[in-house]
Design an enzyme around this catalytic site. Structure first.
Site, PDB file in Angstrom:
ATOM      1  CD  GLU A  80      56.488  15.536  41.062  1.00  0.00           C
ATOM      2  OE1 GLU A  80      56.938  16.472  41.736  1.00  0.00           O
ATOM      3  OE2 GLU A  80      55.926  14.529  41.558  1.00  0.00           O
ATOM      4  CE  LYS A 179      55.761  18.416  44.908  1.00  0.00           C
ATOM      5  NZ  LYS A 179      56.576  17.209  44.630  1.00  0.00           N
ATOM      6  CB  CYS A 212      53.430  14.566  43.673  1.00  0.00           C
ATOM      7  SG  CYS A 212      53.788  12.856  44.154  1.00  0.00           S
TER       8      CYS A 212
END
Length: 501
Positions: A80, A179, A212
């Site tokens: 990321e 995300k 994440c």
């Protein structure tokens, strides 16, 4: 500098040949990247300057991709924020963004770079995949125009998304993921309106992808594995390690084990921000991982994995995480419990006062049971058994049930729960269990130096015990059963722990 690491059986990996049909195994690669960061500015830089910075990072990633491909890798994951870093406002990241189309458009940017406008980053990533015959996973920024007819449209007339992309071995865009669970500092990005459940099929299994902090969520993380039956998960991260319970390698390996899925996690590397911790994990074992707070070098890791672990005879059975704990009576003790904080959550603790013992500590509906034997009870180190059953409410909201045995920072009980890096007390035997109200519990065992305990020294029993099995003395820093009660979460986790991006 790029270094690579293969497990000791790595010599045979280069002999692995890609066949036309389905593959029983594949070679996975992840690269931990020390990102070249831009200068922090108050105004946007010209797009040519932004591209120059991104190309510097892609130059490094290209070396990793080529090295992985030469060693037989079928897929490589990069981190990321890996092409431009994280030091941005909404305005200053704009020159770094590209319009990323939906994969259904059937597009190979390397062959048709102008089809969707100015997309030099996608073109280069596509060519890296095509020229090296390898799937390439990267994290970049997407921009989508909107107007006043959309009541949620930002004032600047566009949405900006933290985005994962996957290009297959022919350079075709096969996956795009926005995300869903952003962290507070990500002011440069917008929340997607809905969670996306992104999977794609390959000759070596079905892959899911998210980013994440999403790994803490039910949606999309659990949905992709449990409902969509992904064989392997791709996880780019920019993860700020927060001991004792939220360090990348222990949490990611525990997640792969509990979810019974392959996990390929690639982290940004920045020691000043405690960012390190990439690895390749399977339902049964940690294949390879990298944790380095000493250097600023990148690291390439490769490992051979089963393509479809659910079909394997060694695939682990589901764990009933409360079976044992609910079958035994609480251990009685005359000593008083005490309270302590772990990452803003108030745990109930009890001190381990003898070299051998049995303890129970409870909070609300959760009771944690521990049986243990130390090699010796040192006077300069203190351990405590802790329980937490509640809603974490700082920097995001998510419901936890946690049982943990940990070393306190000093012999002062008020330091129990504070980060600590080394331990000299060795545990020869241990068994930790809890009366969990969830089937999603992630078992961690961290040794002195923040190293993972080898699987040969412990096991997770089907009745929910994290227990020793070799008799070897282990210098335990933290032992934890980290439970997530998703039904008590808000609709979106939103802001997350530490610098978890």
């Amino acid at each position: 500098m790029i270094t690579s690491y293969l497990p000791k059986y790595g010599a045979v990996l280069t002999l692995f040949v890609l066949s036309v049909g389905a593959l029983d195994t594949f070679i996975a690669a992840v690269y931990e990247h020390a990102v070249i960061l831009p200068n922090e500015t108050e105004t946007p830089v010209p797009k040519e300057e932004a591209l120059l910075l991104m190309n510097k990072n892609i130059d490094v990633l290209e070396k990793a991709v080529k090295l992985a491909a030469k060693q037989g890798a079928h897929i490589i994951v990069t981190p990321e924020d890996g092409v431009y870093g994280w030091v941005f406002t909404r305005e200053t990241i704009y020159p770094y963004l590209e319009d990323i189309p939906h994969p259904e458009v059937n597009w190979i940017p390397c062959k048709d770079p102008q089809r969707f406008g100015y997309t030099p980053v996608q073109e280069r990533l596509s060519c890296l995949a095509k020229d090296n015959s390898i799937y390439v996973v990267a994290n970049i920024g997407d921009k989508k125009p909107c107007n006043a007819s959309d009541t949620n449209c930002p004032p600047d007339g566009r949405y900006q998304y933290n985005t994962n992309v996957v290009f297959d071995s022919e350079g075709k865009l096969v996956a795009r993921y926005h995300k869903y669970n952003l962290f507070a500092p990500e002011i440069q990005f917008d929340f997607p309106k809905e969670s996306e459940h992104v999977t794609f099929d390959t000759p070596f299994g079905k892959f899911g992808i998210f980013t994440c902090f999403d790994i803490f969520s039910h949606d999309p993380a659990v949905v992709v594995v449990d409902d969509l039956q992904a064989d392997s998960v791709l996880l780019p991260v920019a993860w700020y390690n927060t001991l004792p319970l939220l360090s990348a390698v222990p949490f990611h390996s525990a997640w792969a084990r509990a979810m019974r899925v392959n996990l390929l996690a690639s982290a940004t590397h920045n020691t000043s921000m405690h960012m390190t911790g990439s690895g390749i994990y399977t339902p049964e074992a940690v294949k390879v991982y990298h944790y380095d707070m000493e250097t600023e070098s990148g690291q390439l890791m490769l490992s051979e994995l089963k393509s479809r672990p659910r079909r394997e005879p060694t695939y682990p059975a589901a764990v009933d995480w409360s079976a044992y704990a609910r079958s035994v009576k609480a251990f009685s003790s005359e000593q008083s419990d005490f309270l302590g904080m772990i990452y803003f959550d108030e745990f109930t603790f009890t001190e381990l006062q003898t070299s051998t013992g049995n303890y129970t500590v409870c909070q609300k509906d959760l009771c944690c049971h521990l049986t243990y034997k130390m090699s010796e009870k040192r006077s300069d180190e203190v351990y405590a058994l802790g329980a937490f059953d509640g809603l974490h409410i700082v920097e995001g909201q998510y419901y936890l049930q946690v049982c943990t045995l940990l070393k306190c920072q000093t012999t002062d009980l008020r330091t129990c729960g504070e980060p600590v890096g080394s331990a000299f007390t060795s545990f020869e035997e241990f068994s930790l269990s809890g009366t969990f109200g969830t089937s999603y519990v992630f078992p961690q065992l961290i040794l002195s130096g923040s190293q993972l305990a080898p699987e040969r020294h412990y096991e997770v029993s089907n009745d929910g015990r994290l227990k020793s099995r070799s008799g070897a003395p282990l210098p335990v820093l933290v032992m934890a059963l980290y439970g997530r009660v998703f039904e008590k979460d808000p609709p979106r986790l939103g802001q997350g722990p530490g610098k978890l991006q």
